[in-house]
Design an enzyme around this catalytic site. Sequence first.
Site, short mmCIF file in Angstrom:
data_model
loop_
_atom_site.label_atom_id
_atom_site.label_comp_id
_atom_site.label_asym_id
_atom_site.label_seq_id
_atom_site.Cartn_x
_atom_site.Cartn_y
_atom_site.Cartn_z
N HIS A 178 62.31 -12.39 -46.44
CA HIS A 178 61.94 -12.36 -47.85
C HIS A 178 62.94 -13.20 -48.63
O HIS A 178 64.15 -13.05 -48.46
CB HIS A 178 61.96 -10.93 -48.40
CG HIS A 178 61.63 -10.88 -49.86
ND1 HIS A 178 60.33 -10.87 -50.33
CD2 HIS A 178 62.41 -10.92 -50.96
CE1 HIS A 178 60.34 -10.88 -51.64
NE2 HIS A 178 61.59 -10.91 -52.05
N ASP A 182 54.86 0.17 -57.19
CA ASP A 182 55.63 -1.02 -57.53
C ASP A 182 54.80 -2.01 -58.34
O ASP A 182 55.31 -2.64 -59.27
CB ASP A 182 56.16 -1.70 -56.27
CG ASP A 182 56.87 -2.99 -56.64
OD1 ASP A 182 57.86 -2.92 -57.38
OD2 ASP A 182 56.40 -4.07 -56.24
N ARG A 229 57.85 -3.86 -66.11
CA ARG A 229 59.19 -4.44 -66.26
C ARG A 229 59.12 -5.87 -66.80
O ARG A 229 59.95 -6.29 -67.58
CB ARG A 229 59.91 -4.42 -64.90
CG ARG A 229 60.34 -3.01 -64.49
CD ARG A 229 60.73 -2.99 -63.02
NE ARG A 229 61.71 -4.00 -62.69
CZ ARG A 229 61.77 -4.63 -61.51
NH1 ARG A 229 60.89 -4.36 -60.56
NH2 ARG A 229 62.68 -5.53 -61.31
N SER A 237 61.99 -2.52 -55.49
CA SER A 237 60.68 -3.18 -55.56
C SER A 237 60.44 -4.02 -54.29
O SER A 237 59.41 -3.89 -53.61
CB SER A 237 60.65 -4.05 -56.81
OG SER A 237 59.58 -4.96 -56.77
N1 URA Z 1 60.35 -9.63 -56.61
C1 URA Z 1 59.83 -8.40 -56.48
O1 URA Z 1 58.97 -8.18 -55.63
N2 URA Z 1 60.26 -7.44 -57.29
C2 URA Z 1 61.21 -7.62 -58.23
O2 URA Z 1 61.57 -6.68 -58.92
C3 URA Z 1 61.75 -8.91 -58.37
C4 URA Z 1 61.30 -9.90 -57.54
#
Ligand code: URA
Length: 436
Positions: free
Chosen positions: A89, A168, A175, A190
């Site tokens: 990631h 999420d 957010r 997240s």
């Molecule tokens: N990428 C995500 O998946 N979540 C975040 O909070 C920030 C970047």
Amino acid sequence: MTEQIEQHDVVDVIRAKRDRGELTDAQIDWVVDAYTRGVVADEQMSALAMAILMAGMTRAEIARWTAAMIASGERMDFSSLSRPTSDKHSTGGVGDKITLPLAPLVAVFGVAVPQLSGRGLGHTGGTLDKLESIPGWRADLGNEQMLAQLDEVGAVICAAGASLAPADKKLYALRDVTGTVEAIPLIASSIMSKKIAEGTGALVLDVKVGSGAFMKTREDATELARTMVDLGTDAGVRTVALLTDMSVPLGLTAGNALEVRESLEVLSGGGPRDVVDLTVALADEMTRAAGKDVGRDELRAALADGRAMDVWRRMIAAQGGDPDAALPTAVETETLTAGADGHVEHVDALAVGLAAWRLGAGRARKEDPVQAGAGVELHARPGDPVRRGDPLMTLHTDTPERFARAREALEGGVRISAAAPPTRPVVLDRITAQEA
Ligand code: URA
């Protein structure tokens, strides 16, 4: 009556965090679940997210928050596969096309790569947007198809389904509009809730630091990396993070089809040095985390001799794409030139990312379309000698009225100096698990 008690509870939870207290497991489980079900209102969750941003969270609170988000949806299961799984990631950067050569390269060595990716928002591009510039390629796969492709090809890059950590999805959207994206506990939970729910056995995190990244300072990037490595490790996923430079763009291109083209150069044994080095460094971590002792020389060899390209072609074809089709190009181009003799001292990642976005490569709202051919192509990188009038970069777009705003974004973004700047490594640090 029940709703009244819950309303009362959520205000207690907000007050507890506002006053810098530690939330209990029961409070966390309840508030994440109640928000997902719509019992806790957006305004209440935004107050709590702001309190978390200001007051922070302990390692135990972050772990529980992540577990509660995982529990809001489905968990995937790759245990039926004959190969170990390893995923990567990236926290997102300008010109970050690394997933494209990386996934097939790692798959060459018998490691399955289940790469659930997203679309881009803002100045960093999304992996799915890049791949969608390949004619016919589809991002949406069912679980069965994903498993079959992992077994047969070894790599899949596709969209994350709606059932993965739905808490999420809702919280991230909130957010985004309440100034609370930057809270490290919330970013870490997240990202990791989705990666843990995805069911990978090993995970390598590419945490970007610099002007083009979420994390602008080394200190913040280190804290985010440590938090995520601890979360993954505590959840039984072998997790390691590399801190990598995002003060300059990665490679020479930012924009969807432009980045696919550069990835194909890497898969053909060429491509810019920083893109190749980072691809090999991450592949080395991913194969090691999956228990395979491959080594960097062999990884480089698999890029040079076409083995990674073979997997790429099969991976694209399995999702309906034509690996031989011509990639889209923008209708209009404009070239910017050097104003002085010297060496390129700096190319600012954020400036290039904003310019690519304004040219049409990215979107402002998630429902906006993107232009496949739009973006920025650099002709010189930090350290390169240039003469006044030499081409520095070419801007690509289908809509030439966008050139002026892109040029504005680039003002001051390229510095030319008399002396060559020192070379900067792309990998700045490596972060592994620590004791709880
Ligand atoms: N990428 C995500 O998946 N979540 C975040 O909070 C920030 C970047």
